[in-house]
Design a protein around this motif. Structure first.
Motif, short mmCIF file in Angstrom:
data_model
loop_
_atom_site.label_atom_id
_atom_site.label_comp_id
_atom_site.label_asym_id
_atom_site.label_seq_id
_atom_site.Cartn_x
_atom_site.Cartn_y
_atom_site.Cartn_z
N GLU A 145 0.82 -1.21 0.00
CA GLU A 145 0.00 0.00 0.00
C GLU A 145 0.85 1.26 0.00
O GLU A 145 0.48 2.27 -0.60
CB GLU A 145 -0.93 -0.02 1.22
CG GLU A 145 -2.02 -1.08 1.11
CD GLU A 145 -2.62 -1.45 2.46
OE1 GLU A 145 -3.58 -2.23 2.48
OE2 GLU A 145 -2.12 -0.95 3.50
N LEU A 148 2.52 1.28 -3.67
CA LEU A 148 1.58 1.37 -4.79
C LEU A 148 0.33 2.13 -4.34
O LEU A 148 -0.63 1.52 -3.84
CB LEU A 148 1.20 -0.02 -5.30
CG LEU A 148 2.37 -0.91 -5.76
CD1 LEU A 148 1.88 -2.32 -6.06
CD2 LEU A 148 3.05 -0.30 -6.98
N ALA A 150 -2.13 3.22 -5.84
CA ALA A 150 -3.38 2.77 -6.46
C ALA A 150 -4.04 1.65 -5.65
O ALA A 150 -5.27 1.50 -5.67
CB ALA A 150 -3.11 2.28 -7.89
N LEU A 151 -3.23 0.87 -4.95
CA LEU A 151 -3.78 -0.19 -4.11
C LEU A 151 -4.32 0.36 -2.79
O LEU A 151 -5.18 -0.26 -2.17
CB LEU A 151 -2.70 -1.24 -3.82
CG LEU A 151 -2.25 -2.13 -4.98
CD1 LEU A 151 -1.18 -3.11 -4.51
CD2 LEU A 151 -3.44 -2.89 -5.56
N ARG A 153 -5.86 3.36 -2.31
CA ARG A 153 -7.08 4.17 -2.41
C ARG A 153 -8.37 3.40 -2.10
O ARG A 153 -9.25 3.92 -1.41
CB ARG A 153 -7.16 4.81 -3.80
CG ARG A 153 -6.12 5.90 -4.02
CD ARG A 153 -6.35 6.67 -5.30
NE ARG A 153 -5.31 7.67 -5.49
CZ ARG A 153 -4.16 7.47 -6.14
NH1 ARG A 153 -3.95 6.28 -6.70
NH2 ARG A 153 -3.28 8.42 -6.25
#
Length: 273
Positions: A145, A148, A150-151, A153
């Motif tokens: 997390e 990345l 995007a993971l 959110r």
């Protein structure tokens, strides 16, 4: 006849003293573990959280701070986990452990205390091993997390989904089976009186049944906040109620309804609905 009456009276007195001692020590252990849990939670709360994409905060329990080593972080987590599990599981486990000891005493076993202690050690050993697995998974997810965004959110929505699934598990036959195994200890005296090895394995089996039975509620605890005292108290109350209440399965389903509703609320809130 009079001698038999005196013997029975002495036996009853010994049983009462033994019961008071056992539950007195259990209450003391619970008080100590609960106090240490509160201290640990306060310490983690003082450290704050890492702001993450999606508007949520990552608990620092999963992050290595400056000057820390991973073995040190793991040892710290397992220490917190051990006292937390003792506080959460003792209210429901102590009565089961007492019944095991009593069943052993009625067989004429000369070491009921030692064998009962081995059952307890085996039981909590399962929870410690589970804590190791939870730590590895939590650290791995936290690292992903952080690296990345995007993971990170959708995590609030995912947390709601986890709570929803945890609630749905309360209605399954799988849950009902393991709940029965946690509420009763069939063949306790017959299994334990054979020897120390059997007592240890019996504790392991009961710990496995208990961890399986608690998987949904444990997932809810981690989804909402592993170091949140309010969630810990709610989960502890739920575990204790479904184990000790006369209608355990009905209580488990009621808890499931509450968890499902909570999960739907969290999902809708995270989605902005």
């Amino acid at each position: 006849m009079a001698i038999d009456g005196v013997s029975a009276s002495r036996e009853t007195t010994r049983s009462q003293v033994s019961r008071q001692t056992f539950f007195g020590l259990s209450a003391l252990l619970f008080a100590v573990s609960a106090t240490l849990t509160i201290v640990c939670c306060a310490s983690m709360s003082a450290m704050g959280e890492m702001p993450m994409p999606g508007g949520w905060g990552l608990s620092m329990v999963w992050v290595r701070m400056c000057g820390q080593t991973w073995p040190g972080v793991a040892a710290s987590f397992l220490g917190m986990w051990a006292v937390m599990m003792a506080a959460m599981m003792l209210p429901s486990f102590a009565p089961i452990l007492w019944r095991c000891g009593q069943a052993l005493s009625r067989t004429g076993e000369t070491r009921p205390g030692q064998l009962t202690a081995l059952v307890a050690l085996g039981y909590f050993f399962v929870w410690i091993v589970l804590g190791m697995a939870v730590f590895i998974l939590g650290v791995a997810l936290a690292a992903l997390e952080i690296q990345l965004p995007a993971l990170a959110r959708p995590v609030p929505v995912v947390a709601g989904v986890v709570v929803l699934i945890g609630g749905l598990l309360q209605f399954t036959a799988w849950k009902a089976h393991h709940l029965v195994c946690c509420r009763q200890v069939p063949g306790c005296a017959r299994r334990l009186s054979v020897g120390a090895g059997n007592a240890w394995r019996h504790g392991l089996r009961h710990g496995l049944h208990c961890s399986y039975c608690c998987v949904g509620l444990t997932a809810i605890l981690f989804a909402i906040g592993v170091m949140d005292l309010r969630v810990m108290v709610a989960v502890t109350a739920a575990i204790t109620a479904e184990r000790l209440a006369p209608a355990g399965e009905r209580v488990a389903r009621t808890i499931g309804f509450v968890a499902v509703g909570t999960g739907l609320y969290l999902i809708m809130r995270a989605a902005g609905l």
